[in-house]
Design a protein around this motif. Structure first.
Motif, short mmCIF file in Angstrom:
data_model
loop_
_atom_site.label_atom_id
_atom_site.label_comp_id
_atom_site.label_asym_id
_atom_site.label_seq_id
_atom_site.Cartn_x
_atom_site.Cartn_y
_atom_site.Cartn_z
N GLY A 157 0.75 16.56 -23.82
CA GLY A 157 1.12 17.00 -22.48
C GLY A 157 0.74 16.06 -21.38
N ALA A 158 0.63 14.75 -21.69
CA ALA A 158 0.19 13.77 -20.69
C ALA A 158 1.30 12.81 -20.28
CB ALA A 158 -1.00 12.98 -21.23
N LEU A 159 2.52 13.07 -20.72
CA LEU A 159 3.60 12.11 -20.45
C LEU A 159 3.97 12.07 -18.97
CD1 LEU A 159 5.32 10.11 -22.03
CD2 LEU A 159 7.07 11.87 -22.25
N GLU A 160 3.67 13.14 -18.23
CA GLU A 160 4.03 13.18 -16.81
C GLU A 160 2.96 12.56 -15.91
OE1 GLU A 160 7.06 14.10 -16.00
OE2 GLU A 160 7.36 14.41 -18.15
N VAL A 161 1.81 12.20 -16.49
CA VAL A 161 0.76 11.58 -15.68
C VAL A 161 1.21 10.17 -15.28
CG1 VAL A 161 -1.65 10.83 -15.65
CG2 VAL A 161 -0.99 12.89 -16.91
N PRO A 162 1.02 9.76 -14.02
CA PRO A 162 1.41 8.39 -13.61
C PRO A 162 0.76 7.35 -14.51
CG PRO A 162 0.81 9.71 -11.70
CD PRO A 162 0.45 10.53 -12.90
N ARG A 163 1.55 6.33 -14.90
CA ARG A 163 1.05 5.31 -15.82
C ARG A 163 1.26 3.92 -15.23
NH1 ARG A 163 3.97 8.42 -18.98
NH2 ARG A 163 5.58 6.92 -19.56
N LEU A 164 0.30 3.05 -15.51
CA LEU A 164 0.37 1.64 -15.17
C LEU A 164 0.15 0.86 -16.46
CD1 LEU A 164 0.42 -0.73 -13.12
CD2 LEU A 164 -2.06 -0.40 -12.86
N GLN A 165 1.13 0.09 -16.89
CA GLN A 165 1.00 -0.68 -18.12
C GLN A 165 0.15 -1.93 -17.87
OE1 GLN A 165 4.94 -1.50 -19.58
NE2 GLN A 165 5.13 0.49 -20.58
N VAL A 166 -0.79 -2.17 -18.78
CA VAL A 166 -1.66 -3.35 -18.69
C VAL A 166 -1.43 -4.19 -19.94
CG1 VAL A 166 -4.01 -4.19 -18.44
CG2 VAL A 166 -3.36 -1.99 -17.41
N PHE A 167 -0.74 -5.31 -19.78
CA PHE A 167 -0.49 -6.20 -20.91
C PHE A 167 -1.70 -7.11 -21.07
CE2 PHE A 167 3.63 -4.47 -20.48
CZ PHE A 167 4.34 -4.76 -21.65
N ASN A 168 -2.51 -6.79 -22.07
CA ASN A 168 -3.78 -7.48 -22.31
C ASN A 168 -3.58 -8.65 -23.29
OD1 ASN A 168 -6.57 -7.93 -22.22
ND2 ASN A 168 -6.96 -6.49 -23.89
N SER A 204 1.56 -20.04 -21.89
CA SER A 204 2.20 -20.04 -20.56
C SER A 204 2.39 -18.64 -20.00
CB SER A 204 3.57 -20.75 -20.63
OG SER A 204 3.42 -22.06 -21.14
N GLU A 205 1.56 -17.68 -20.40
CA GLU A 205 1.64 -16.33 -19.84
C GLU A 205 0.66 -16.25 -18.68
OE1 GLU A 205 3.68 -13.54 -19.43
OE2 GLU A 205 3.55 -13.21 -21.61
N ALA A 206 1.18 -16.09 -17.47
CA ALA A 206 0.33 -16.10 -16.28
C ALA A 206 -0.06 -14.69 -15.87
CB ALA A 206 1.07 -16.79 -15.13
N PRO A 207 -1.25 -14.51 -15.30
CA PRO A 207 -1.62 -13.20 -14.77
C PRO A 207 -0.74 -12.86 -13.58
CG PRO A 207 -3.24 -14.84 -14.12
CD PRO A 207 -2.32 -15.51 -15.10
N ARG A 208 -0.27 -11.65 -13.53
CA ARG A 208 0.64 -11.27 -12.43
C ARG A 208 0.83 -9.75 -12.42
NH1 ARG A 208 3.47 -12.93 -16.80
NH2 ARG A 208 5.34 -11.78 -17.44
N ILE A 209 1.38 -9.27 -11.31
CA ILE A 209 1.77 -7.87 -11.17
C ILE A 209 3.30 -7.81 -11.14
CG2 ILE A 209 1.74 -5.83 -9.69
CD1 ILE A 209 -0.96 -6.70 -8.64
N GLU A 210 3.89 -6.98 -11.99
CA GLU A 210 5.33 -6.73 -11.95
C GLU A 210 5.55 -5.35 -11.35
OE1 GLU A 210 6.94 -7.20 -15.85
OE2 GLU A 210 6.87 -9.40 -15.77
N ARG A 211 6.52 -5.24 -10.46
CA ARG A 211 6.75 -4.00 -9.73
C ARG A 211 8.05 -3.33 -10.14
NH1 ARG A 211 3.25 -3.61 -5.45
NH2 ARG A 211 1.94 -5.47 -5.14
N ASP A 212 8.09 -1.99 -9.92
CA ASP A 212 9.30 -1.25 -10.25
C ASP A 212 10.29 -1.32 -9.09
OD1 ASP A 212 8.40 0.52 -8.29
OD2 ASP A 212 7.63 1.99 -9.74
N GLU A 213 11.38 -0.57 -9.21
CA GLU A 213 12.43 -0.65 -8.19
C GLU A 213 11.99 -0.12 -6.84
OE1 GLU A 213 13.05 3.14 -10.63
OE2 GLU A 213 12.49 1.02 -10.93
N HIS A 214 10.89 0.66 -6.81
CA HIS A 214 10.36 1.20 -5.55
C HIS A 214 9.27 0.31 -4.96
CE1 HIS A 214 12.63 4.80 -6.45
NE2 HIS A 214 11.99 4.93 -7.60
N GLY A 215 8.96 -0.78 -5.63
CA GLY A 215 7.95 -1.70 -5.14
C GLY A 215 6.54 -1.37 -5.59
N ALA A 216 6.37 -0.34 -6.40
CA ALA A 216 5.04 0.04 -6.87
C ALA A 216 4.66 -0.78 -8.11
CB ALA A 216 5.00 1.53 -7.21
N PRO A 217 3.38 -1.08 -8.32
CA PRO A 217 2.98 -1.82 -9.52
C PRO A 217 3.36 -1.07 -10.79
CG PRO A 217 1.18 -1.76 -7.92
CD PRO A 217 2.23 -0.82 -7.42
#
Length: 438
Positions: free
Chosen positions: A307-318, A325-338
């Motif tokens: 029952g946790a699928l509706e909780v807001p999630r932020l993916q962390v690619f570790n 050549s994988e650089a640290p960065r933030i990718e945002r969704d269509e609303h501009g949120a991380p």
């Protein structure tokens, strides 16, 4: 019938391919699971089927191949990377003349060796008892013997099997009562955190994605972390300071895996509720895993089940340090949120970006208060700006600052008290809680 061995580490592994499955990836994970349980692998038997055989899971020819390999290698245990019914286990044991364990039993065994806290041990024991309760009618010849025949024990009595079943039922009931107490305590702790408006961020992810290493890197803690499946089981909660000066609670939870036994999910309900009731989930993904997209889907399946699928999630690619050549960065969704943050918990690269993303994802949910500050409270005003808590500001003719502030109310009240400024009115939900409190 045969007398089942009481112990045994020499294991023969059996892994079949079914339509739609990734044979090699699943096989490698199976081998890692067996090694995590301390098995000495003598051989791995493969094969393919369209569907399981009702009586043996494998065909009769494959069952005989398993028996021949057991005899040739001296294997004491046959482990299947699949779910077996009690009757399938019993039939396979008769043919192989060795103990048979399915995938669920293997995972439960690993959990039993990794549980450290009292709660974790209770949860694992409950899951194990629920799993074996339907598997008592197997190769134990002693279970059919009657109690009786001795002084004080004469009479029909009950069979050893019936007594074992009764004892298991009683123990399951006791464990469930103990875990309900634990669950109540966790619920009280969560309510206290909600009253204090302290957001909770829970780490979730496929096992061995680096959750505990990331937890340690963010909090400076020393939680055990290792490059193995299910390195840690017990939920650990520590404070995490963000750049705004705000503090959140970071919880490290048990790792997920494909086909996680349902008994285990039920037993770990109290622990997994930390994820269900979190303000934000950090879904940790092994960026170097070629199966990472499949793993993401499998984690979401477990989140859906609890029952946790509706909780807001932020993916962390570790583990980006393992990729070229994988650089640290933030990718945002269509609303501009991380939406995704790329980091390396081992080297510390990208952790500042992760803290920024956590703050940005949490701030929209923080309670807002209207605050009026006199010109003499310039120091408090500067503090609020430094902590990125000010959403809007206006100045009236008398030079007073009218601020709209987003931060936990208890913290804002403390800052106002320290500055000698009257706090804004408490939010309605807090007034109701205070009135209901004894």
């Amino acid at each position: 019938m045969f007398e089942r061995p009481k112990a045994g580490q020499r294991a023969l592994l059996v892994h079949l391919q079914f339509p739609g499955a990734d044979f090699e990836s699943d096989r490698q994970e199976f081998i890692e699971l067996a090694r995590s349980a301390g098995a000495e692998i003598v051989d791995v038997i493969g094969g393919s089927r369209r569907e399981p055989d009702p009586g043996l899971f494998v065909g009769s020819g494959k069952a005989q191949e398993i028996a021949d390999t057991v005899a040739a290698t001296g294997a004491e245990l046959v482990i299947f990377n699949h779910a077996l019914s009690p009757s399938q286990e019993r039939n396979l044991e008769k043919i192989a003349k060795a103990r048979v364990l399915d995938r669920a039993g293997l995972i439960l065994d690993i959990f039993a060796t990794r549980a450290r806290s009292h709660e974790g041990k209770l949860q694992v024991e409950l899951a194990q008892l629920q799993h074996i309760a339907t598997r008592l009618i197997r190769g134990w010849t002693h279970l059919e013997r009657q109690r009786g025949g001795g002084i004080g024990l004469r009479g029909p009595g009950e069979t050893q099997l019936e007594m074992d079943r009764r004892l298991i039922r009683d123990r399951i009931g006791t464990l469930k009562r103990h875990l309900e107490v634990v669950r109540g305590r966790r619920a009280q702790s969560r309510k206290a955190r909600e009253r204090n408006s302290v957001p909770t961020v829970s780490l979730v992810g496929y096992t061995n994605a680096g959750k505990s290493t990331l937890f340690n890197a963010l909090t400076g803690d020393a939680t055990f972390a290792s490059n193995q499946l299910f390195a840690t089981l017990d939920t650990t909660v520590r404070r995490l300071a963000l750049k705004s000066g705000e503090t959140v609670l970071l919880a490290d939870t048990v790792g997920f895996i494909r086909d996680l036994p349902h008994d285990l999910i039920a037993a770990f309900r109290a622990t997994l509720e930390e994820a269900r009731d979190a303000s934000l989930l950090l879904h940790v993904v092994d960026a170097a895993d070629p199966e990472r997209m499949s793993r993401i889907g499998q984690v979401e399946d477990v989140l859906r089940e609890i029952g946790a699928l509706e909780v807001p999630r932020l993916q962390v690619f570790n583990k980006i340090d393992l990729r070229d050549s994988e650089a640290p960065r933030i990718e945002r969704d269509e609303h501009g949120a991380p939406a995704r943050v790329y980091v390396s918990a081992r080297t510390g690269v990208g952790l500042d970006l992760l803290r920024e993303a956590i703050l940005e994802r949490l701030q929209p949910g923080l309670p807002e208060s209207e605050l009026v500050l006199p010109p003499s409270a310039a120091r408090l005003r500067a503090q609020l700006f430094t902590q990125h808590a000010v959403r809007a500001e206006a100045i009236d003719e008398g030079g007073n600052f009218h601020l709209r502030v987003a931060m936990p109310y208890q913290r804002l009240r403390g800052l106002c008290a320290a500055a000698g400024v009257p706090p804004p009115p408490a939010p309605a939900h807090l007034i109701e809680e205070w009135e209901l409190s004894p």
